[in-house]
Design a protein around this motif. Structure first.
Motif, PDB file in Angstrom:
ATOM      1  N   MET A  72       1.128   4.044  -2.982  1.00  0.00           N
ATOM      2  CA  MET A  72       0.981   5.625  -2.668  1.00  0.00           C
ATOM      3  C   MET A  72       2.106   6.522  -3.202  1.00  0.00           C
ATOM      4  SD  MET A  72      -1.231   5.301   0.980  1.00  0.00           S
ATOM      5  CE  MET A  72      -1.820   7.080   0.958  1.00  0.00           C
ATOM      6  N   ALA A  77       0.826  -1.106  -0.136  1.00  0.00           N
ATOM      7  CA  ALA A  77      -0.067  -0.031   0.005  1.00  0.00           C
ATOM      8  C   ALA A  77       0.851   1.213  -0.125  1.00  0.00           C
ATOM      9  CB  ALA A  77      -1.016  -0.169   1.163  1.00  0.00           C
ATOM     10  N   GLU A  78       1.975   1.137   0.816  1.00  0.00           N
ATOM     11  CA  GLU A  78       2.814   2.288   0.781  1.00  0.00           C
ATOM     12  C   GLU A  78       3.422   2.517  -0.612  1.00  0.00           C
ATOM     13  OE1 GLU A  78       5.629   2.529   4.245  1.00  0.00           O
ATOM     14  OE2 GLU A  78       6.865   3.932   3.370  1.00  0.00           O
ATOM     15  N   LEU A  91      -7.108   5.202   0.751  1.00  0.00           N
ATOM     16  CA  LEU A  91      -5.815   5.728   1.176  1.00  0.00           C
ATOM     17  C   LEU A  91      -5.686   7.140   0.554  1.00  0.00           C
ATOM     18  CD1 LEU A  91      -4.024   2.455  -0.315  1.00  0.00           C
ATOM     19  CD2 LEU A  91      -4.262   3.217   1.871  1.00  0.00           C
ATOM     20  N   GLU A  92      -5.203   8.186   1.870  1.00  0.00           N
ATOM     21  CA  GLU A  92      -5.213   9.708   1.401  1.00  0.00           C
ATOM     22  C   GLU A  92      -3.692   9.842   1.025  1.00  0.00           C
ATOM     23  OE1 GLU A  92      -7.868  11.184   1.005  1.00  0.00           O
ATOM     24  OE2 GLU A  92      -9.245   9.791   2.183  1.00  0.00           O
ATOM     25  N   PRO A  93      -3.197  10.278  -0.157  1.00  0.00           N
ATOM     26  CA  PRO A  93      -1.804  10.646  -0.079  1.00  0.00           C
ATOM     27  C   PRO A  93      -1.461  11.888   0.755  1.00  0.00           C
ATOM     28  CG  PRO A  93      -3.194  10.983  -2.024  1.00  0.00           C
ATOM     29  CD  PRO A  93      -4.307  10.626  -0.943  1.00  0.00           C
TER      30      PRO A  93
END
Lengths: 107, 238
Positions: free
Chosen positions: A15, A11-12, A105-107
């Motif tokens: 992003m 996930a990281e 997922l919020e950048p």
């Protein structure tokens, strides 16, 4: 040891690459649920996914909902199981019940 | 989840720190919680209990529903001594899901062809452990019989609160070891945490059987948290 941990690393990376995505987390289980609370599934804007929240029974439904969450940014709580009225469609074959929290997922 | 929080969570996991991600389910608000300093926390008791059991859980409070996702470091096994038992233990530990590494300053023992695919440090434990410190999610088995090599990592394992500490050697050898560690300033109750003779009593005789016994003890200690009663909630967390 938990396979869900690698999902968070992925996930990281997503992003960092500027991909949009949603994170699904099993937050409650009843009966013989296939994946324990805390298990993760991530979905990107194109419908690619990693990880799991069940033994493959409800992933399709979670991925479909994820598109909405990515668009609106509103988190959702999804519930799946034999008691669910949509059980005939996406019920858990094991007879358990799970609650899945879906967030963007919020950048 | 915000990118900064996800990065922080992944950093803690990479550093082998136990952390929990708390999500307020009504608002989606999230925070990262550590194992320490939970006394003053409004949901400290429930979070501490999740840390102890290692199980993520939803909690209902007068302030609403929260989900606590605990991330405990994966169990690690540090073996002192690149001996015959370690050769049998390495593949067994891997099958059981424990990351195993071996430390032995004797290069004749610590040769890569005897331990294919196992992280191997041909150096003194003092030096290796300074760079790769032990922690509560690590088991330590001292298998060299040699006080020069075994004593330091044993003392270090007790100080670091390793969930399992075992040492190979007869009762007589162990009695002398207890004496040495006591003189070195370790309290008696800490020294008593060393499992010796090492391993579950299954009458093990061959190196492979002893490896089974050692792994059995390690699994029991990890799953039952026998070595850390506060982790099982037998004593209140401090």
């Amino acid at each position: 040891m938990s396979a869900s941990d690698d999902v968070l690393a992925t996930a990281e990376r997503w992003m960092e690459e500027g991909r949009s995505g949603a994170l699904a987390t099993v937050v409650e289980t009843w009966g013989s649920a296939p994946r324990p609370a805390g298990s993760h599934l991530i979905v990107d804007g194109q419908g690619h996914f990693e990880g799991s929240v069940s033994g493959g029974c409800v992933e399709g439904a979670v991925i479909a909902e994820a598109a909405q969450v990515i668009e609106t940014g509103e988190p959702r709580m999804l519930e799946f199981g034999v008691a669910d009225e949509t059980a005939w469609q996406v019920g858990l074959s094991c007879g358990g019940r799970i609650k899945v929290y879906l967030e963007r997922l919020e950048p | 989840m915000r990118a900064a929080l996800l990065r922080e969570l992944n950093e803690a996991r990479a550093a082998r720190r136990a952390v929990a991600l708390e999500t307020e389910l009504s608002s989606g608000r999230q925070r990262l919680v550590r194992e320490t300093g939970l006394e003053a926390d409004p949901r400290g008791e429930a979070i501490a209990s999740a840390f102890r059991s290692g199980k993520s859980a939803s909690i209902e409070t007068p302030d609403g529903a929260f989900f606590v996702n605990v991330h405990l470091p994966p169990p690690r096994l540090v073996v002192i001594g690149a001996v015959h038992i370690s050769q049998a233990l390495a593949p067994m530990a891997r099958l059981a899901g424990y990351d195993m590494e071996i430390i032995d300053p004797r290069t004749a023992f610590a040769s890569p062809d005897r331990f294919a695919g196992v992280p191997l440090y041909a150096a003194w434990p003092q030096d290796v452990l300074a760079a790769r410190p032990l922690d509560a999610y690590t088991a330590l088995a001292a298998l060299t019989h040699d006080p020069k090599i075994d004593d330091f990592p044993l003392a270090e394992a007790l100080r670091a609160g390793c969930f399992y500490v075992g040492a190979l050697g007869s009762r007589k050898t162990h009695a002398r070891r207890v004496e040495r560690l006591g003189k070195g300033g370790l309290p008696e109750d800490a020294i008593a945490r060393i499992e010796a003779p090492i391993g579950v009593d299954i009458g093990a005789s061959t190196p492979a059987e002893i490896a089974v016994a050692v792994l059995g003890s390690i699994i029991a200690a990890f799953r039952k948290r026998r070595m850390r009663p506060e982790r099982r909630g037998e004593t209140p967390p401090r």
